[in-house]
Design a protein around this motif. Structure first.
Motif, PDB file in Angstrom:
ATOM      1  N   THR A 202      90.655  92.054 -32.646  1.00  0.00           N
ATOM      2  CA  THR A 202      90.099  92.304 -31.318  1.00  0.00           C
ATOM      3  C   THR A 202      91.218  92.725 -30.388  1.00  0.00           C
ATOM      4  O   THR A 202      92.373  92.340 -30.577  1.00  0.00           O
ATOM      5  CB  THR A 202      89.402  91.056 -30.737  1.00  0.00           C
ATOM      6  OG1 THR A 202      90.363  90.016 -30.626  1.00  0.00           O
ATOM      7  CG2 THR A 202      88.253  90.601 -31.613  1.00  0.00           C
ATOM      8  N   VAL A 203      90.857  93.497 -29.389  1.00  0.00           N
ATOM      9  CA  VAL A 203      91.834  93.918 -28.394  1.00  0.00           C
ATOM     10  C   VAL A 203      91.674  93.095 -27.126  1.00  0.00           C
ATOM     11  O   VAL A 203      92.634  92.618 -26.543  1.00  0.00           O
ATOM     12  CB  VAL A 203      91.692  95.425 -28.085  1.00  0.00           C
ATOM     13  CG1 VAL A 203      92.664  95.838 -26.988  1.00  0.00           C
ATOM     14  CG2 VAL A 203      91.919  96.240 -29.340  1.00  0.00           C
ATOM     15  N   ASN A 204      90.423  92.874 -26.711  1.00  0.00           N
ATOM     16  CA  ASN A 204      90.194  92.141 -25.465  1.00  0.00           C
ATOM     17  C   ASN A 204      89.279  90.934 -25.658  1.00  0.00           C
ATOM     18  O   ASN A 204      88.658  90.470 -24.720  1.00  0.00           O
ATOM     19  CB  ASN A 204      89.613  93.087 -24.409  1.00  0.00           C
ATOM     20  CG  ASN A 204      88.329  93.757 -24.891  1.00  0.00           C
ATOM     21  OD1 ASN A 204      87.846  93.444 -25.973  1.00  0.00           O
ATOM     22  ND2 ASN A 204      87.788  94.656 -24.090  1.00  0.00           N
ATOM     23  N   GLY A 205      89.169  90.443 -26.895  1.00  0.00           N
ATOM     24  CA  GLY A 205      88.387  89.246 -27.154  1.00  0.00           C
ATOM     25  C   GLY A 205      86.916  89.497 -27.434  1.00  0.00           C
ATOM     26  O   GLY A 205      86.154  88.550 -27.603  1.00  0.00           O
ATOM     27  N   ASP A 206      86.504  90.766 -27.511  1.00  0.00           N
ATOM     28  CA  ASP A 206      85.111  91.075 -27.821  1.00  0.00           C
ATOM     29  C   ASP A 206      84.871  90.956 -29.328  1.00  0.00           C
ATOM     30  O   ASP A 206      85.625  90.309 -30.033  1.00  0.00           O
ATOM     31  CB  ASP A 206      84.766  92.487 -27.334  1.00  0.00           C
ATOM     32  CG  ASP A 206      84.756  92.575 -25.808  1.00  0.00           C
ATOM     33  OD1 ASP A 206      84.567  91.522 -25.170  1.00  0.00           O
ATOM     34  OD2 ASP A 206      84.958  93.688 -25.282  1.00  0.00           O
ATOM     35  N   ASN A 207      83.815  91.611 -29.778  1.00  0.00           N
ATOM     36  CA  ASN A 207      83.493  91.578 -31.203  1.00  0.00           C
ATOM     37  C   ASN A 207      84.645  92.154 -32.026  1.00  0.00           C
ATOM     38  O   ASN A 207      85.231  93.170 -31.649  1.00  0.00           O
ATOM     39  CB  ASN A 207      82.215  92.390 -31.469  1.00  0.00           C
ATOM     40  CG  ASN A 207      81.003  91.750 -30.831  1.00  0.00           C
ATOM     41  OD1 ASN A 207      80.935  90.530 -30.700  1.00  0.00           O
ATOM     42  ND2 ASN A 207      80.059  92.571 -30.416  1.00  0.00           N
ATOM     43  N   PRO A 208      84.952  91.535 -33.162  1.00  0.00           N
ATOM     44  CA  PRO A 208      86.064  92.030 -33.972  1.00  0.00           C
ATOM     45  C   PRO A 208      85.751  93.401 -34.579  1.00  0.00           C
ATOM     46  O   PRO A 208      84.610  93.707 -34.915  1.00  0.00           O
ATOM     47  CB  PRO A 208      86.213  90.961 -35.065  1.00  0.00           C
ATOM     48  CG  PRO A 208      84.923  90.235 -35.095  1.00  0.00           C
ATOM     49  CD  PRO A 208      84.349  90.316 -33.716  1.00  0.00           C
ATOM     50  N   ILE A 209      86.780  94.200 -34.698  1.00  0.00           N
ATOM     51  CA  ILE A 209      86.675  95.524 -35.312  1.00  0.00           C
ATOM     52  C   ILE A 209      87.113  95.394 -36.764  1.00  0.00           C
ATOM     53  O   ILE A 209      88.195  94.873 -37.052  1.00  0.00           O
ATOM     54  CB  ILE A 209      87.582  96.535 -34.579  1.00  0.00           C
ATOM     55  CG1 ILE A 209      87.186  96.620 -33.112  1.00  0.00           C
ATOM     56  CG2 ILE A 209      87.530  97.900 -35.250  1.00  0.00           C
ATOM     57  CD1 ILE A 209      88.206  97.321 -32.249  1.00  0.00           C
ATOM     58  N   ARG A 210      86.253  95.851 -37.683  1.00  0.00           N
ATOM     59  CA  ARG A 210      86.560  95.750 -39.107  1.00  0.00           C
ATOM     60  C   ARG A 210      86.477  97.115 -39.775  1.00  0.00           C
ATOM     61  O   ARG A 210      85.732  97.980 -39.334  1.00  0.00           O
ATOM     62  CB  ARG A 210      85.574  94.811 -39.809  1.00  0.00           C
ATOM     63  CG  ARG A 210      85.639  93.366 -39.374  1.00  0.00           C
ATOM     64  CD  ARG A 210      84.711  92.510 -40.242  1.00  0.00           C
ATOM     65  NE  ARG A 210      84.618  91.168 -39.726  1.00  0.00           N
ATOM     66  CZ  ARG A 210      83.708  90.754 -38.848  1.00  0.00           C
ATOM     67  NH1 ARG A 210      82.796  91.601 -38.396  1.00  0.00           N
ATOM     68  NH2 ARG A 210      83.692  89.517 -38.427  1.00  0.00           N
ATOM     69  N   LEU A 211      87.225  97.236 -40.862  1.00  0.00           N
ATOM     70  CA  LEU A 211      87.105  98.407 -41.713  1.00  0.00           C
ATOM     71  C   LEU A 211      86.084  98.125 -42.807  1.00  0.00           C
ATOM     72  O   LEU A 211      85.887  96.960 -43.183  1.00  0.00           O
ATOM     73  CB  LEU A 211      88.446  98.747 -42.367  1.00  0.00           C
ATOM     74  CG  LEU A 211      89.603  99.139 -41.459  1.00  0.00           C
ATOM     75  CD1 LEU A 211      90.863  99.362 -42.292  1.00  0.00           C
ATOM     76  CD2 LEU A 211      89.274 100.390 -40.671  1.00  0.00           C
ATOM     77  N   THR A 212      85.457  99.161 -43.319  1.00  0.00           N
ATOM     78  CA  THR A 212      84.611  98.970 -44.493  1.00  0.00           C
ATOM     79  C   THR A 212      85.520  98.567 -45.653  1.00  0.00           C
ATOM     80  O   THR A 212      86.716  98.884 -45.664  1.00  0.00           O
ATOM     81  CB  THR A 212      83.856 100.262 -44.860  1.00  0.00           C
ATOM     82  OG1 THR A 212      84.812 101.271 -45.208  1.00  0.00           O
ATOM     83  CG2 THR A 212      82.992 100.747 -43.695  1.00  0.00           C
ATOM     84  N   THR A 213      84.960  97.870 -46.626  1.00  0.00           N
ATOM     85  CA  THR A 213      85.789  97.414 -47.753  1.00  0.00           C
ATOM     86  C   THR A 213      86.373  98.595 -48.529  1.00  0.00           C
ATOM     87  O   THR A 213      87.520  98.535 -48.978  1.00  0.00           O
ATOM     88  CB  THR A 213      84.989  96.504 -48.695  1.00  0.00           C
ATOM     89  OG1 THR A 213      83.787  97.168 -49.086  1.00  0.00           O
ATOM     90  CG2 THR A 213      84.641  95.181 -48.024  1.00  0.00           C
ATOM     91  N   ASP A 214      85.592  99.666 -48.676  1.00  0.00           N
ATOM     92  CA  ASP A 214      86.103 100.843 -49.390  1.00  0.00           C
ATOM     93  C   ASP A 214      87.271 101.482 -48.638  1.00  0.00           C
ATOM     94  O   ASP A 214      88.288 101.846 -49.234  1.00  0.00           O
ATOM     95  CB  ASP A 214      84.995 101.882 -49.581  1.00  0.00           C
ATOM     96  CG  ASP A 214      83.961 101.438 -50.607  1.00  0.00           C
ATOM     97  OD1 ASP A 214      84.269 100.520 -51.394  1.00  0.00           O
ATOM     98  OD2 ASP A 214      82.852 102.006 -50.611  1.00  0.00           O
TER      99      ASP A 214
END
Length: 200
Positions: free
Chosen positions: A55-67
């Motif tokens: 997270t950058v500002n505490g919002d929802n986490p940013i994730r990459l796809t597993t692939d």
């Protein structure tokens, strides 16, 4: 190999001395060291970016796809070991200029052992928190530079003054390799290997 890892983190000067005294066969076996340790940050960042997110500002986490995370972490692994082999080659290539005799294997071993803190501290990737990662990265890079400056005169059996000049030349080459890696990253991402994010 684990004793070298702990020794370089806790008592680096003594550990470099022990490594310098190893017979040629044992020293050549240490060429595998960076190939094994480079797996640690690659696996950590795969898990952290695909399962935990950041997270950058505490919002929802940013994730990459597993692939996408798998593809990027495989490229990350090969980038790390390629850079170490390249730096090791230049250590070997420049050794004669500074009055040291060496082999390509020894150059790779020196480069691989010097970046031990970066491999170990790369485990912060399991929980990618931006400010912590930046702080740890700066600490690990500083410790690796210290290990390089400390290790080259010991491993090459040259005076510290000459070893300082040798290490500085290696650092200059390393920075050129880093810039080349950044350019290659942009090109590879532009060719379709860039990150893919998930909404989950």
């Amino acid at each position: 190999m684990i004793q070298h890892t702990i020794g370089l983190l806790v008592r680096p000067r003594a550990q470099w001395g022990r490594i310098a005294e190893l017979p040629r066969g044992s020293l050549n076996m240490l060429v595998l060291y960076p190939f094994i340790l480079a797996l640690l940050p690659a696996v950590a960042w795969y898990y952290g970016t695909s399962h935990i997110g950041w997270t950058v500002n505490g919002d929802n986490p940013i994730r990459l796809t597993t692939d996408s995370a798998l593809q990027l972490c495989i490229l990350f692994y090969f980038a790390m070991v390629s850079c170490i082999v390249a730096i090791g080659f230049f250590i070997h290539w420049m050794a004669g200029t500074y009055g040291a005799e060496t082999t390509l294997a020894k150059g790779i071993v020196i480069a691989g052992l010097a970046v031990t803190p970066m491999f170990i501290f790369g485990l912060v990737g399991f929980y990618p928190l931006l400010w912590v990662d930046l702080l740890v990265a700066v600490t690990a890079a500083s410790w690796s530079v210290y290990l390089l400056y400390l290790g080259i005169p010991i491993m090459m059996r040259i005076p510290e003054e000459r070893g300082f000049l040798f290490s500085t030349a290696v650092m200059a080459v390393s920075l050129v390799i880093l810039v080349s890696l950044l350019v290659a990253t942009v090109i590879i991402w532009d060719m379709g290997a860039g990150p893919a994010f998930t909404d989950v």
